[in-house]
Motif scaffolding. Sequence first.
Motif, mmCIF file in Angstrom:
data_model
loop_
_atom_site.group_PDB
_atom_site.id
_atom_site.type_symbol
_atom_site.label_atom_id
_atom_site.label_comp_id
_atom_site.label_asym_id
_atom_site.label_seq_id
_atom_site.Cartn_x
_atom_site.Cartn_y
_atom_site.Cartn_z
ATOM 1 N N SER A 1 1.161 -1.045 0.138
ATOM 2 C CA SER A 1 -0.236 0.068 0.089
ATOM 3 C C SER A 1 1.156 1.050 -0.151
ATOM 4 C CB SER A 1 -1.175 -0.271 1.419
ATOM 5 O OG SER A 1 0.076 0.227 2.627
ATOM 6 N N PHE A 2 0.412 2.802 -0.377
ATOM 7 C CA PHE A 2 0.722 3.711 -0.193
ATOM 8 C C PHE A 2 0.504 4.289 0.973
ATOM 9 C CE2 PHE A 2 2.390 3.529 -4.359
ATOM 10 C CZ PHE A 2 3.772 3.754 -4.205
ATOM 11 N N PHE A 3 0.625 4.445 2.563
ATOM 12 C CA PHE A 3 0.614 4.583 3.577
ATOM 13 C C PHE A 3 -0.572 4.630 4.153
ATOM 14 C CE2 PHE A 3 -0.327 8.038 7.011
ATOM 15 C CZ PHE A 3 1.080 8.260 7.216
ATOM 16 N N THR A 4 -0.982 3.013 3.663
ATOM 17 C CA THR A 4 -2.042 2.239 4.300
ATOM 18 C C THR A 4 -3.324 2.545 3.478
ATOM 19 O OG1 THR A 4 -2.569 3.369 6.265
ATOM 20 C CG2 THR A 4 -1.060 1.875 6.242
ATOM 21 N N SER A 5 -3.524 3.530 2.517
ATOM 22 C CA SER A 5 -4.625 3.856 1.718
ATOM 23 C C SER A 5 -5.306 3.300 0.775
ATOM 24 C CB SER A 5 -4.126 5.707 1.826
ATOM 25 O OG SER A 5 -4.913 5.851 1.153
ATOM 26 N N PHE B 1 -4.931 4.469 -7.145
ATOM 27 C CA PHE B 1 -4.365 5.470 -8.207
ATOM 28 C C PHE B 1 -3.134 4.996 -8.108
ATOM 29 C CE2 PHE B 1 -2.166 9.585 -8.736
ATOM 30 C CZ PHE B 1 -2.607 9.979 -9.370
ATOM 31 N N ALA B 2 -2.111 4.674 -7.675
ATOM 32 C CA ALA B 2 -1.060 4.298 -7.641
ATOM 33 C C ALA B 2 -0.622 2.967 -8.768
ATOM 34 C CB ALA B 2 0.048 3.915 -6.628
ATOM 35 N N PHE B 3 -2.052 2.465 -8.813
ATOM 36 C CA PHE B 3 -1.520 1.256 -9.304
ATOM 37 C C PHE B 3 -2.312 0.963 -10.700
ATOM 38 C CE2 PHE B 3 -4.435 -2.114 -11.546
ATOM 39 C CZ PHE B 3 -3.564 -3.226 -11.823
ATOM 40 N N MET B 4 -3.154 2.706 -11.165
ATOM 41 C CA MET B 4 -3.814 2.430 -12.347
ATOM 42 C C MET B 4 -2.480 3.776 -12.920
ATOM 43 S SD MET B 4 -8.180 3.750 -11.465
ATOM 44 C CE MET B 4 -7.520 4.721 -9.790
ATOM 45 N N GLU B 5 -1.712 4.162 -12.140
ATOM 46 C CA GLU B 5 -0.608 4.974 -13.430
ATOM 47 C C GLU B 5 0.620 3.984 -12.894
ATOM 48 O OE1 GLU B 5 -0.752 8.776 -13.031
ATOM 49 O OE2 GLU B 5 -2.775 8.361 -13.414
ATOM 50 N N THR B 6 0.416 2.705 -11.935
ATOM 51 C CA THR B 6 2.193 1.934 -12.683
ATOM 52 C C THR B 6 2.238 1.394 -12.937
ATOM 53 O OG1 THR B 6 1.479 1.664 -10.356
ATOM 54 C CG2 THR B 6 2.881 3.461 -10.754
ATOM 55 N N LYS B 7 0.639 -0.018 -12.130
ATOM 56 C CA LYS B 7 0.215 -0.848 -12.610
ATOM 57 C C LYS B 7 1.113 -2.027 -11.647
ATOM 58 C CE LYS B 7 -2.872 -1.023 -15.991
ATOM 59 N NZ LYS B 7 -3.121 0.858 -15.798
ATOM 60 N N ASP B 8 1.254 -1.202 -11.005
ATOM 61 C CA ASP B 8 2.351 -2.648 -9.852
ATOM 62 C C ASP B 8 1.651 -2.929 -9.106
ATOM 63 O OD1 ASP B 8 4.664 -2.353 -7.586
ATOM 64 O OD2 ASP B 8 3.003 -2.182 -6.699
ATOM 65 N N THR B 9 2.214 -4.475 -9.381
ATOM 66 C CA THR B 9 1.743 -6.144 -8.666
ATOM 67 C C THR B 9 1.482 -5.518 -7.251
ATOM 68 O OG1 THR B 9 3.327 -6.903 -8.464
ATOM 69 C CG2 THR B 9 2.184 -7.832 -10.875
ATOM 70 N N ASN B 10 2.148 -4.946 -6.566
ATOM 71 C CA ASN B 10 1.816 -5.048 -5.286
ATOM 72 C C ASN B 10 0.851 -4.121 -4.925
ATOM 73 O OD1 ASN B 10 4.171 -6.941 -4.160
ATOM 74 N ND2 ASN B 10 5.538 -5.050 -4.934
ATOM 75 N N CYS B 11 0.799 -3.111 -5.701
ATOM 76 C CA CYS B 11 -0.451 -2.493 -5.060
ATOM 77 C C CYS B 11 -2.160 -3.010 -5.479
ATOM 78 C CB CYS B 11 -0.448 -0.761 -5.917
ATOM 79 S SG CYS B 11 0.643 0.124 -5.823
ATOM 80 N N LEU B 12 -1.713 -3.866 -6.342
ATOM 81 C CA LEU B 12 -2.554 -5.006 -6.923
ATOM 82 C C LEU B 12 -3.066 -6.194 -6.205
ATOM 83 C CD1 LEU B 12 -4.896 -5.192 -8.880
ATOM 84 C CD2 LEU B 12 -3.787 -6.923 -10.171
ATOM 85 N N LYS B 13 -2.567 -6.766 -5.398
ATOM 86 C CA LYS B 13 -2.761 -7.448 -4.422
ATOM 87 C C LYS B 13 -3.450 -6.620 -2.597
ATOM 88 C CE LYS B 13 1.743 -10.345 -4.937
ATOM 89 N NZ LYS B 13 3.081 -10.895 -4.323
ATOM 90 N N PHE B 14 -2.041 -5.197 -2.294
ATOM 91 C CA PHE B 14 -3.182 -4.733 -1.658
ATOM 92 C C PHE B 14 -4.299 -4.893 -1.665
ATOM 93 C CE2 PHE B 14 -4.110 -0.906 0.696
ATOM 94 C CZ PHE B 14 -4.219 -1.098 2.019
#
Length: 794
Positions: free
Chosen positions: A279-283, A289-302
């Motif tokens: 996450s970013f700051f547990t939010s 938003f970060a996932f939509m910008e980066t497609k980062d898989t860890n964001c998606l997992k969270f």
Amino acid sequence: MISLCFLGMGSIIFTPNLSYSLLGEGKNILSAKLQLPQSLTGTWLKNREYTRANNQSHRRRKHIFKVFENRVAHEDGSTAEAVEVNNKIKDMISCIKILMVTIKEGRISVSAYDTAWIALIKNIDGFDTPQFPSSLEWVLQNQHPDGSWGDQHFFSVYDRLLNTMACIIALKSWNVGTHNMEKGISYVKKNVWKLEDASEAHMTCGFEVIYPALVRKASHLGIHDIPIPNNIYTARDHKLNKIPKELMHQVTTTLLYSLEGLEDLDWSRLIKLQSADGSFFTSPSSTAFAFMETKDTNCLKFITNIVHKFHGGAPHTYPVDLFSRLWVVDRLQRLGISRFFEAEIKDYLAYVYRFWSEDGIYSARDINYSEVDDTSMAFRLLRLQGYDVNPNTLRKFKEGEKFCCHKGEVTPSTTPMYALYRASQIRFAGEEILEEAYHFSCNFLQHWLAGDQLLDKWVVSKDLSNEIKVGLEMPWYATLPRVETVYYLQHYGGSTTVWIAKTLYRMPDIDNDEYLELAKLDFGRCQFEHQIEWNYMQGWYKSCKIQEFGMSRKEMLVAYFLAAATIFEPERVKERIVWAKSQLISKMIRTFLEKEASIEQKSLLLKEFRNNINGSHKLNSVETVDRAINVLLEAIYELSEGFDECIGLQLKNTWYLWLMKFDKGEDENLWEDAELLVTTLNICSAHFPQNDDILFHHEYITLSKLVNKICHYLSQIPNKKMLKYGRSAWKGKLIEVEADMQALAKLVLEEPSGLNRNIKQTFLCVAKTFYYSAYFDVETIELHIFKVLFEPIV
Ligand SMILES: CC(C)=CCC/C(C)=C/COP(=O)(O)OP(=O)(O)O
């Protein structure tokens, strides 16, 4: 109906129409109508008769503990109502235990705002559908009839606008729910003006950054004419000046919680600030938003994990594992019901300690960030439980002369300063940071109370201003458990409490009506026992001829109150009664030996006591020798009745040693009343060993010396109105007492130790009652007596 009236000689009596009379010394000090709890009224009446009858037969007083023991053992109070209350209490304890052991990451309500951001995420395989259709469905299903989204029961324009705007954007983006969307837009347009009048103190976190971005996004989707008041732009600029873009790319700042409100971000740098959970700051919204910008898989997992847990929804932050555990412990303790959950509380604090670091903690584990609220709460609770926690951690929150809640903070806030104030009092010698924190937080809270807004940035709770007022008036050293509880029962808001962050949210682990109901039932049950015991004490007062030694009923009431406000659990009746009686008997003996007794009488008292120490309880021979001595000896012997022989002998030995000091004419004997009380109580408790070796343990000796010094000093304070009128005159002496209290607290709280923790705690409990008596004026103590022992809990 029971009425309280004052007749003039310092006692509370029962009058035939069931009225208590508290007889102040020649003046009416309190007057109030008392209403017993409905559920207990019948029981009370029967037990009054029962106790009175027993008191008569116990003029011989032999069986009194049996009576109490039976009642406790059967948990009955002898009536169906009492049985019902006890069963209800048992059921509630079981339910709360289940809640506690299943807390996991902490329970928190869903935020429409965060859910809407997740609903915006497109299918990761390239289809033109939402990746999380259940989130879009949640948005559709959770609109209020007025067209808004947000907290259902508490209105905040910030919360409603933010939630509603995000939901409109999600629906419009997927072209679904046209009717819902139109109602939402109409709601926003009708209510946006309320931003002009809204209190800035209640502005949700990051609103100034997020709201303008939402309005822009809506406009790109064809939703126009939503105004942004100028003060929002001003607040945004102020925030971005405090936390410049460059800084927010380098270290974890609160802006990571609101990334969706920002533009021109360098994701290759920001991604290094991502938390271990993805996450970013547990939010969830910031991470979506970060996932939509980066497609980062860890964001998606969270996010996937959250959507799964909340069935499509998402809270504003997750997890809340540390926050929930800490606040649950605090609430249960203040409500006076923590004793039912000792094992669970132990587990909670062990869990929190795993994540405690020299940098402090945040509401969730695994985030490289901390703030003063959770850190202070953790510091206080962990230290009180004996954990080794370094107060210098709090330095992190000091900016110049001020303490802040979090680094880069714009709006100073009240509840974190209250948590800091409470933590700062659990201070050991030389811990300057806690002294600094104490002065700052005290000042801050006093200013806040003097203001006219009385709003907090983080929580809307039932009676925060009075909670803080009472907290300021009652320092930790002068806080007795039952007094704390009787006030907190009024201040705790249960499920009505609303928390504030990016949106409003609820914390059912912390704000639970069951806690309040259990606490009230339990308080009523304890109070009921205390009233019966007080009735018994009055019988004892007469039979023991205390009056002849100049002891008033009022003195006895205060002694009993101090005992009951500290050791309040129904099953600890023996300790309570022994506490109250010891206080009076030691005073009687002191008065007699210092003022009245001849040299012959002094040695006779000792001789007779020594001769009978191992013998039967009867003192027939003394009766003929000296009446006063007989009364005193009988009183001491009576203390040990109801205990087994070994405890009885230990008690008599302790009192004999104390009496010997008079014989030797040592001045210090005056100083040892506190030690006598502590050892008497420890002997009567379940924790004291069968032999007396412990009395020679170096820690026991050090604690005894400290408690004697503190209590002697405190009992010398002549004017009990120090708090109001004479405090400055007392200040120099207070500093010395404070230093000794700090040393005592350190010895008692710090682990490991060669002494049982409960035995050490008795020293602190007794010292606190002396501190309490010195700190509060007579009127305040009388008010506390009334509230703790006689005022029905409604
Ligand atoms: C679990 C919780 C409560 C999370 C919120 C943490 C957070 C980002 C606070 C900053 O709020 P803010 O930006 O409104 O504070 P300020 O403007 O005062 O610096």
